[in-house]
Scaffold this motif. Structure first.
Motif, PDB file in Angstrom:
ATOM      1  N   THR A   1       0.831  -1.212   0.000  1.00  0.00           N
ATOM      2  CA  THR A   1       0.000   0.000   0.000  1.00  0.00           C
ATOM      3  C   THR A   1       0.859   1.252   0.000  1.00  0.00           C
ATOM      4  O   THR A   1       0.428   2.306  -0.472  1.00  0.00           O
ATOM      5  CB  THR A   1      -0.952   0.037   1.221  1.00  0.00           C
ATOM      6  OG1 THR A   1      -0.194   0.270   2.411  1.00  0.00           O
ATOM      7  CG2 THR A   1      -1.741  -1.244   1.355  1.00  0.00           C
TER       8      THR A   1
ATOM      9  N   PRO B   1      -1.199   2.078  -7.626  1.00  0.00           N
ATOM     10  CA  PRO B   1      -2.408   1.280  -7.798  1.00  0.00           C
ATOM     11  C   PRO B   1      -2.803   1.115  -9.263  1.00  0.00           C
ATOM     12  O   PRO B   1      -2.628   2.024 -10.077  1.00  0.00           O
ATOM     13  CB  PRO B   1      -3.474   2.069  -7.024  1.00  0.00           C
ATOM     14  CG  PRO B   1      -2.951   3.457  -6.965  1.00  0.00           C
ATOM     15  CD  PRO B   1      -1.459   3.352  -6.930  1.00  0.00           C
TER      16      PRO B   1
ATOM     17  N   ALA C   1      -5.680   1.006 -11.769  1.00  0.00           N
ATOM     18  CA  ALA C   1      -7.045   1.522 -11.810  1.00  0.00           C
ATOM     19  C   ALA C   1      -7.936   0.631 -12.670  1.00  0.00           C
ATOM     20  O   ALA C   1      -7.590   0.303 -13.810  1.00  0.00           O
ATOM     21  CB  ALA C   1      -7.056   2.944 -12.350  1.00  0.00           C
TER      22      ALA C   1
ATOM     23  N   ASP D   1      -7.117   0.059  -7.461  1.00  0.00           N
ATOM     24  CA  ASP D   1      -8.007   1.185  -7.187  1.00  0.00           C
ATOM     25  C   ASP D   1      -9.251   0.967  -8.035  1.00  0.00           C
ATOM     26  O   ASP D   1      -9.198   1.065  -9.266  1.00  0.00           O
ATOM     27  CB  ASP D   1      -7.329   2.512  -7.545  1.00  0.00           C
ATOM     28  CG  ASP D   1      -8.164   3.721  -7.153  1.00  0.00           C
ATOM     29  OD1 ASP D   1      -9.296   3.849  -7.663  1.00  0.00           O
ATOM     30  OD2 ASP D   1      -7.708   4.535  -6.341  1.00  0.00           O
TER      31      ASP D   1
ATOM     32  N   THR E   1     -13.035   1.808  -9.237  1.00  0.00           N
ATOM     33  CA  THR E   1     -14.126   2.776  -9.348  1.00  0.00           C
ATOM     34  C   THR E   1     -15.435   1.990  -9.361  1.00  0.00           C
ATOM     35  O   THR E   1     -15.657   1.155 -10.250  1.00  0.00           O
ATOM     36  CB  THR E   1     -14.010   3.615 -10.627  1.00  0.00           C
ATOM     37  OG1 THR E   1     -12.766   4.321 -10.622  1.00  0.00           O
ATOM     38  CG2 THR E   1     -15.160   4.612 -10.733  1.00  0.00           C
TER      39      THR E   1
ATOM     40  N   HIS F   1     -14.761   5.180  -4.746  1.00  0.00           N
ATOM     41  CA  HIS F   1     -13.499   4.472  -4.956  1.00  0.00           C
ATOM     42  C   HIS F   1     -13.142   3.638  -3.731  1.00  0.00           C
ATOM     43  O   HIS F   1     -13.302   4.086  -2.593  1.00  0.00           O
ATOM     44  CB  HIS F   1     -12.362   5.458  -5.231  1.00  0.00           C
ATOM     45  CG  HIS F   1     -12.411   6.085  -6.580  1.00  0.00           C
ATOM     46  ND1 HIS F   1     -11.741   5.577  -7.673  1.00  0.00           N
ATOM     47  CD2 HIS F   1     -13.072   7.187  -7.021  1.00  0.00           C
ATOM     48  CE1 HIS F   1     -11.975   6.345  -8.728  1.00  0.00           C
ATOM     49  NE2 HIS F   1     -12.775   7.324  -8.362  1.00  0.00           N
TER      50      HIS F   1
ATOM     51  N   GLN G   1      -9.859   0.790  -2.481  1.00  0.00           N
ATOM     52  CA  GLN G   1      -8.561   0.227  -2.829  1.00  0.00           C
ATOM     53  C   GLN G   1      -8.338  -1.044  -2.021  1.00  0.00           C
ATOM     54  O   GLN G   1      -8.819  -1.166  -0.895  1.00  0.00           O
ATOM     55  CB  GLN G   1      -7.426   1.217  -2.553  1.00  0.00           C
ATOM     56  CG  GLN G   1      -7.398   2.401  -3.493  1.00  0.00           C
ATOM     57  CD  GLN G   1      -6.126   3.226  -3.358  1.00  0.00           C
ATOM     58  OE1 GLN G   1      -5.280   2.961  -2.523  1.00  0.00           O
ATOM     59  NE2 GLN G   1      -5.991   4.238  -4.208  1.00  0.00           N
TER      60      GLN G   1
END
Length: 322
Positions: free
Chosen positions: A198, A203, A205, A227, A229, A314, A316
């Protein structure tokens, strides 16, 4: 000084780079940029007096009497030319009324090994002089700031309220004395490994599918940080991503999430739900708050992660499979 019974491992990534697990590892300096003591307090208040303060501790991290406190925190120190992973432990206390900002010295004592020397530290007060933040660096003898499986007491005797009055031994929120007591637990190599990802991984996406039939993106690469969405819905944001099981071996799979996210795992190939557990994670870094764990059966079987509903668009997570 006692040594930890847990060994710090980085699982399959012996050398972790800022872009993943393939190149040279970032330098790990457990106490980068952290002083052991900011020096003497500027003063002891306007009136030491004999009347005890009415100030009480409203919240603290860790809380009074808390057990299994993680003995360190990991963070990315970017103050130098090369970012490094560093170790510290941050303790905070919030009081019911403003305190004397010139009195910020505290004493950390080991109640398990009474022969260990006390550590004098100087905290930092918030602008309203109600929250004290104390950063505990590593010791000279250890790479970690706190010993594992140890009862610690943070003595607050030197603190005073705005009128210069010392805390009462019966201060509310401190268990009947003027010290914050807590006990550390053992270290978790897998959690520390995931936390490293992390901190240093860029990340990947992806956008979640609206339905299981909406070509959900793959999120099955081990050691990857995603990550996601999510899609808007009536109850909040949600969506689907995919996971493919190992061709030959059953695996223990963990998603290290950055927030609490209701997560359902299904085996789309077999048309069955997969038992999974969503649980809080011990605090070690800002990027991990919860975990989802499940076991995947072998055979290149397609699984689906259904996330949400949540308030955030979002989310993660770091995915680990072993």
């Amino acid at each position: 000084m006692r040594l930890s019974s847990a060994t710090f491992l980085f699982a399959t990534c012996a050398a972790l780079a800022l872009s993943g697990c393939d190149d040279d590892a970032p330098i790990v300096t457990p106490d980068a940029g952290l002083p052991t003591d900011a020096g003497s307090d500027a003063g002891t208040g306007t009136d030491a007096g004999t009347t005890a303060s009415t100030a009480t501790v409203t919240t603290s991290r860790p809380s009074e009497g808390e057990t299994d406190v993680y003995p360190l925190e990991m963070y990315l120190d970017a103050s130098g030319q090369t970012p490094v992973i560093a170790f510290r432990k941050v303790l905070t206390l919030t009081f019911s009324e403003p305190m004397d900002p010139s009195a910020a010295r505290v004493t950390l004592r080991d109640r398990t090994d009474t022969t260990a020397p006390a550590r004098v530290l100087t905290g930092t007060w918030s602008e309203d002089a109600r929250t004290l933040t104390v950063t505990v660096p590593r010791t000279e003898e250890s790479t970690r700031p706190l010993e594992v499986s140890t009862h610690h007491a943070l003595a607050l005797d030197a603190l005073k309220d705005a009128a210069g009055r010392a805390l009462s031994p019966a201060t509310v929120g401190l268990g009947g004395d003027t010290a914050l007591d807590f006990t550390t637990g053992e270290r978790d190599p897998e959690l520390e490994h995931a936390c490293t990802h992390t901190l240093v991984n860029t990340p990947e996406a992806v956008t979640a599918g609206r339905t299981p039939f909406d070509f959900p993106p793959d999120t099955h690469t081990g050691h990857a940080r995603y990550d996601v969405t999510l899609r808007p819905g009536e109850a909040g944001f949600g969506g689907y991503t995919g996971f493919i099981s190992d061709p030959e071996n059953a695996e223990h799979v963990t998603l290290y999430l950055n927030q609490q996210v209701p997560t359902k795992v299904t085996n789309d190939t077999a048309g069955t739900d997969v038992a999974s557990v969503l649980a809080p994670a011990r605090f070690i870094c800002a990027g991990i708050t919860h975990t989802v764990t499940f076991t995947s059966e072998p055979g290149d079987q397609i699984h689906l992660f259904q996330f949400g509903p949540v308030a955030s668009e979002h989310i993660q997570f770091v995915l680990e499979r072993e």
